[in-house]
Design a protein around this motif. Structure first.
Motif, short mmCIF file in Angstrom:
data_model
loop_
_atom_site.label_atom_id
_atom_site.label_comp_id
_atom_site.label_asym_id
_atom_site.label_seq_id
_atom_site.Cartn_x
_atom_site.Cartn_y
_atom_site.Cartn_z
N ALA A 138 0.83 -1.21 0.00
CA ALA A 138 0.00 0.00 0.00
C ALA A 138 0.86 1.25 0.00
O ALA A 138 0.54 2.25 -0.66
CB ALA A 138 -0.92 -0.01 1.22
N ALA A 139 1.98 1.20 0.74
CA ALA A 139 2.89 2.35 0.76
C ALA A 139 3.51 2.57 -0.61
O ALA A 139 3.71 3.70 -1.05
CB ALA A 139 3.98 2.14 1.81
N GLY A 140 3.82 1.46 -1.30
CA GLY A 140 4.35 1.59 -2.66
C GLY A 140 3.35 2.23 -3.60
O GLY A 140 3.69 3.08 -4.43
N THR A 141 2.08 1.82 -3.46
CA THR A 141 1.02 2.42 -4.28
C THR A 141 0.88 3.90 -3.97
O THR A 141 0.75 4.74 -4.86
CB THR A 141 -0.31 1.70 -4.02
N ARG A 142 0.93 4.23 -2.66
CA ARG A 142 0.85 5.63 -2.26
C ARG A 142 2.04 6.41 -2.80
O ARG A 142 1.90 7.56 -3.24
CB ARG A 142 0.81 5.71 -0.73
N GLY A 143 3.22 5.79 -2.82
CA GLY A 143 4.39 6.45 -3.37
C GLY A 143 4.22 6.77 -4.84
O GLY A 143 4.61 7.85 -5.31
N ARG A 144 3.65 5.84 -5.59
CA ARG A 144 3.41 6.09 -7.02
C ARG A 144 2.41 7.22 -7.21
O ARG A 144 2.57 8.06 -8.11
CB ARG A 144 2.91 4.81 -7.70
N GLN A 145 1.38 7.25 -6.36
CA GLN A 145 0.40 8.33 -6.45
C GLN A 145 1.04 9.68 -6.17
O GLN A 145 0.78 10.67 -6.86
CB GLN A 145 -0.75 8.08 -5.48
N LEU A 146 1.88 9.73 -5.13
CA LEU A 146 2.56 10.98 -4.79
C LEU A 146 3.48 11.42 -5.92
O LEU A 146 3.59 12.61 -6.23
CB LEU A 146 3.35 10.82 -3.49
N GLU A 155 12.37 17.41 -3.13
CA GLU A 155 12.85 17.05 -1.80
C GLU A 155 11.69 16.72 -0.88
O GLU A 155 11.72 15.75 -0.12
CB GLU A 155 13.69 18.19 -1.22
N ASP A 156 10.64 17.55 -0.93
CA ASP A 156 9.46 17.30 -0.12
C ASP A 156 8.80 15.99 -0.54
O ASP A 156 8.39 15.18 0.29
CB ASP A 156 8.48 18.47 -0.28
N LEU A 157 8.72 15.76 -1.84
CA LEU A 157 8.12 14.53 -2.36
C LEU A 157 8.91 13.31 -1.89
O LEU A 157 8.33 12.33 -1.41
CB LEU A 157 8.09 14.59 -3.89
N ALA A 158 10.23 13.37 -2.01
CA ALA A 158 11.06 12.24 -1.59
C ALA A 158 10.90 11.97 -0.10
O ALA A 158 10.83 10.81 0.33
CB ALA A 158 12.53 12.52 -1.92
N ALA A 159 10.83 13.03 0.71
CA ALA A 159 10.67 12.85 2.15
C ALA A 159 9.35 12.18 2.49
O ALA A 159 9.28 11.30 3.36
CB ALA A 159 10.77 14.21 2.86
N GLN A 160 8.28 12.56 1.79
CA GLN A 160 6.98 11.94 2.04
C GLN A 160 6.98 10.47 1.67
O GLN A 160 6.44 9.63 2.41
CB GLN A 160 5.90 12.67 1.24
N VAL A 161 7.58 10.14 0.52
CA VAL A 161 7.61 8.75 0.08
C VAL A 161 8.42 7.90 1.05
O VAL A 161 8.02 6.79 1.43
CB VAL A 161 8.18 8.64 -1.35
N VAL A 162 9.57 8.41 1.48
CA VAL A 162 10.41 7.68 2.44
C VAL A 162 9.66 7.46 3.74
O VAL A 162 9.69 6.36 4.32
CB VAL A 162 11.73 8.44 2.69
N GLU A 163 8.94 8.49 4.21
CA GLU A 163 8.20 8.35 5.47
C GLU A 163 7.09 7.31 5.34
O GLU A 163 6.87 6.50 6.24
CB GLU A 163 7.63 9.70 5.89
N GLU A 164 6.37 7.34 4.21
CA GLU A 164 5.31 6.35 3.99
C GLU A 164 5.89 4.93 4.02
O GLU A 164 5.35 4.03 4.66
CB GLU A 164 4.64 6.60 2.63
N MET A 165 7.00 4.72 3.31
CA MET A 165 7.58 3.39 3.21
C MET A 165 8.17 2.93 4.54
O MET A 165 8.00 1.77 4.95
CB MET A 165 8.65 3.37 2.12
#
Length: 462
Positions: A138-146, A155-165
């Motif tokens: 689910a986190a991977g799917t959320r990362g693709r959506q982001l 940088e903000d995008l990368a931080a959000q994806v890392v936090e989700e994962m």
């Protein structure tokens, strides 16, 4: 390409179109063990798996009922669990179809087919692992959506994806001791008997302030507030310099107002006692170059890390902290200058500025607690003190949100009596008003400001 994953009890096939990872037989084994076993067996299971870890909604409802009965000290046998599930409103599917109408027979089958109550923990690990795999997917799917629709700032995008994962991959440990018997407190008394070790504490940089606040508490926020131009960033930089250069602590300083050059100018001006005017003019004497060279040696050895992101969310700061932790340099102090310059993460919405700053404040509080680090947050003061006979600010004057005061363990307000009044009898002095001190007294500490060197120093004691 399909990937077959073995769980140790069953196997399933995972692909982009297949059902998410789960193991129905393991889920039934856990429920059967919980129904047949006593409190000891159930405690082992609940330390590993929670109701939300089960894939089937029916199984979630049954395990939630078992846990609820156990929490109340009631029996959790087949009859009691069926009644509890129905009482909790889970006997019908939300879509209207009969969902648990055969619940009694199914519970009896679960209890009968369970291998042994002692095996409950083993199968609970399988259930928890499948749940974790689903969370990572689910986190991977959320990362693709982001990545497709998220923030324009990479940088903000990368931080959000890392936090989700990372939240999915490394969930908080279940069974952590957040409840304790007061009588079982030997470690507490051992801690009281152990003298304070300054080498492990982030001590304030000023003598009189350290008497009132001996150290910044890990997991707490210390807010340094003041009007524009009074020196609140100078105070924050003093904290960072003292912790990194004098105590050897790793410090992360997140500057949202000053760029790299401005930050370095301030640090070297304070360390070498070279005026900021000299830095602006670049008119250094030989003696000043020598002072700067010695300061550079000290700064080069200090574990002081400065981050100057153009756009910054709390997730961005958390990503910087995790990056240092992965390199074996977990920060002992995080400085955020200042909270009013933070941004909401992509997709976050609030109704007003007060809610926005409240979100920032609580985010920094969570960061401090999650990483066990003190956070020093710089904050603006509103203009209300200028309208009063006594212009000294109070904690009520913190700008935009009362949550900043509520979430802070300490609130230190920087006030200069001579601001705009060079002829004031107290010219050259600065007050640090301790407006909130969770573990001590509120008082005012008087320092000498040397703004030409971008630093505050202790008053000479006569």
């Amino acid at each position: 390409m399909d990937t077959t994953i073995m769980t140790g009890y069953a196997e399933y096939t995972d692909s982009d179109t297949a059902v998410p990872p789960h193991d129905i037989l393991a889920e039934r084994a856990v429920l059967g063990a919980a129904l047949r076993g006593g409190q000891a067996h159930l405690a082992e299971i609940t330390a590993i798996a929670a109701p939300g870890d089960f894939y089937r909604p029916r199984h979630q409802a049954v395990f939630a009922a078992i846990c609820a009965l156990s929490d109340r000290g009631a029996p959790h046998d087949v009859v009691a669990v069926r009644a509890e599930v129905e009482r909790r409103g889970a006997a019908e599917d939300p879509r209207g179809a009969g969902y648990l109408l055969d619940l009694g027979d199914d519970l009896a089958d679960l209890a009968a087919e369970a291998p042994s109550p002692a095996t409950g923990a083993y199968y609970a690990r399988i259930v928890a692992e499948c749940s974790r795999r689903r969370a990572i997917m689910a986190a991977g799917t959320r990362g693709r959506q982001l990545a497709r629709q998220g923030s324009d700032d990479i940088e903000d995008l990368a931080a959000q994806v890392v936090e989700e994962m990372e939240r999915a991959a490394f969930p908080a440990e279940r069974g952590e001791e957040d409840t304790f018997a007061v009588g079982e407190d030997s470690d507490y008394w051992d801690g009281l008997a152990t003298p304070l070790d300054p080498s492990t504490m982030v001590v304030p940089p000023y003598r009189d302030l350290a008497e009132a606040i001996p150290a910044l508490t890990p997991g707490e926020i210390t807010t340094v507030a003041g009007r524009t131009g009074v020196g609140k960033s100078v105070c924050a930089t003093d904290f960072a310099r003292h912790a990194a250069l004098r105590q050897g602590h790793t410090v992360l300083y997140v500057s949202l107002e000053m760029d790299r050059t401005m930050m370095l100018n301030r640090i070297y001006a304070a360390e070498a006692r070279v005026t900021m005017e000299t830095f602006k003019r670049k008119s250094f004497t030989e003696a000043q170059w020598a002072d700067l060279a010695r300061a550079r040696e000290r700064v080069a050895r200090a574990p002081l890390h400065i981050s100057t992101p153009s756009a910054c969310t709390v997730s961005t700061i958390r990503a910087r902290v995790r990056s240092l932790e992965r390199r074996g340099q977990a920060p002992a102090l995080v400085v955020v200058d200042h909270i009013g310059r933070l941004r909401l993460a992509s997709g976050e919405r609030v109704d007003n500025r007060a809610q926005e700053v409240s979100r920032f404040s609580w985010g920094l509080k969570e960061l401090a607690r999650d990483h066990g680090v003190p956070v020093l947050s710089v904050c603006q003061i509103n203009r209300d003190p200028e309208k009063r006979a006594d212009p000294t600010p109070t904690a009520a004057d913190l700008k935009d949100s009362g949550s900043v005061e509520e979430d802070s363990g300490n609130v230190i307000i920087v006030h200069r009596p001579d601001r705009g009044r060079p002829e004031d009898p107290r010219a050259g002095e600065v007050d640090l008003v301790i407006a909130k001190n969770r573990e001590g007294a509120e008082k005012t500490v008087v320092l000498t400001h040397q703004l030409h060197y971008q630093r505050f120093v202790d008053m000479a004691r006569g």
